[in-house]
Design a protein around this motif. Structure first.
Motif, PDB file in Angstrom:
ATOM      1  N   ASN A   1       0.817  -1.207   0.000  1.00 49.28           N
ATOM      2  CA  ASN A   1       0.000   0.000   0.000  1.00 49.28           C
ATOM      3  C   ASN A   1       0.856   1.264   0.000  1.00 49.28           C
ATOM      4  N   SER A   2       1.969   1.227   0.686  1.00 50.12           N
ATOM      5  CA  SER A   2       2.886   2.376   0.681  1.00 50.12           C
ATOM      6  C   SER A   2       3.446   2.608  -0.721  1.00 50.12           C
ATOM      7  N   TYR A   3       3.774   1.517  -1.399  1.00 48.56           N
ATOM      8  CA  TYR A   3       4.282   1.634  -2.765  1.00 48.56           C
ATOM      9  C   TYR A   3       3.222   2.221  -3.697  1.00 48.56           C
ATOM     10  N   LEU A   4       1.978   1.717  -3.586  1.00 46.43           N
ATOM     11  CA  LEU A   4       0.920   2.205  -4.461  1.00 46.43           C
ATOM     12  C   LEU A   4       0.556   3.661  -4.149  1.00 46.43           C
ATOM     13  N   LYS A   5       0.650   4.044  -2.875  1.00 46.74           N
ATOM     14  CA  LYS A   5       0.416   5.446  -2.507  1.00 46.74           C
ATOM     15  C   LYS A   5       1.475   6.345  -3.150  1.00 46.74           C
ATOM     16  N   SER A   6       2.728   5.880  -3.152  1.00 45.51           N
ATOM     17  CA  SER A   6       3.788   6.686  -3.765  1.00 45.51           C
ATOM     18  C   SER A   6       3.641   6.714  -5.288  1.00 45.51           C
ATOM     19  N   LYS A   7       3.092   5.651  -5.860  1.00 43.02           N
ATOM     20  CA  LYS A   7       2.934   5.566  -7.317  1.00 43.02           C
ATOM     21  C   LYS A   7       1.759   6.398  -7.810  1.00 43.02           C
TER      22      LYS A   7
END
Length: 213
Positions: A187-193
């Motif tokens: 989820n952190s990765y998708l938030k940054s993406k």
């Protein structure tokens, strides 16, 4: 849900188990389809058909979205609906369609939505498809939906159909190594993406796609 007419994409280590059931099987090396993202993309890349329909192995049945009663689809009706959505994608030159993972007759206002949290059954029109699955993600369907919204502007979500499936209960497959730490990392990765257009509610365990359509 379908007694015949479909092909099972399975790991080579499980090939004999499926063949013993008398179904049509394509066996692939285990490491090439050992996640949901890998198997979805492998099928898209290797299928000969122009439109590919993928049905997850935990899907049990479909019903029509009626507020007053539940009407389950017969097998022939399921096939008709699969073909109907395929033709809509071709006619509109769109790449992706799928069913909502959270159907709710109380909130039903339209036969079709243009975005949603989807999965279970997915249609891919390869000539118009722009997204590509990131193979290591847990939330691959949400990420793919975001890609298609970005490049093709809308996706087709037939909200007049209710999907019945046992989400996250099957052993193996995409549930392998699925834990809270990995969920937070993904989820952190998708938030940054995707920035403000993606969110996840940990209290309800639901993904949110915050794109207005």
């Amino acid at each position: 849900m379908l007694s015949a007419g479909c092909t099972y994409i399975v790991r080579k280590s499980e090939q004999q188990l499926y063949e013993a059931e008398g179904v049509d099987v394509i066996a692939v090396e285990d490491d090439k389809i050992n996640s949901l993202g890998k198997v979805r993309q492998w099928i898209i890349d290797n299928a000969k058909e122009d439109v590919v329909i993928q049905i997850d192995d935990d899907v049990e049945k479909l019903s029509y979205m009626f507020k007053q009663s539940t009407v389950y689809l017969t097998e022939s009706q399921v096939i008709d609906e699969l073909m109907r959505i395929s033709q809509i994608l071709i006619d509109l030159e769109l790449g992706f369609a799928s069913l909502s993972m959270n159907p709710d007759p109380r909130r039903h206002v339209s036969e079709f939505l243009w975005k949603a949290i989807t999965g279970g059954i997915c249609w891919f029109n390869k000539k118009a498809l722009r997204g590509r699955y990131e193979q290591s993600l847990m939330k691959v369907d949400a990420d793919f939906m975001m890609q298609e919204i970005l490049y093709n502007r809308i996706c087709i979500v037939p909200d007049y159909l209710c999907l019945y499936a046992k989400h996250d209960t099957n052993k193996g497959g995409n549930n392998t190594n699925k834990d809270y730490v990995r969920l937070v990392e993904n989820n952190s990765y998708l938030k940054s993406k995707w920035g403000r257009y993606y969110d996840f509610d940990y209290k309800t365990n639901k993904t949110k796609i915050l794109v207005k359509r």
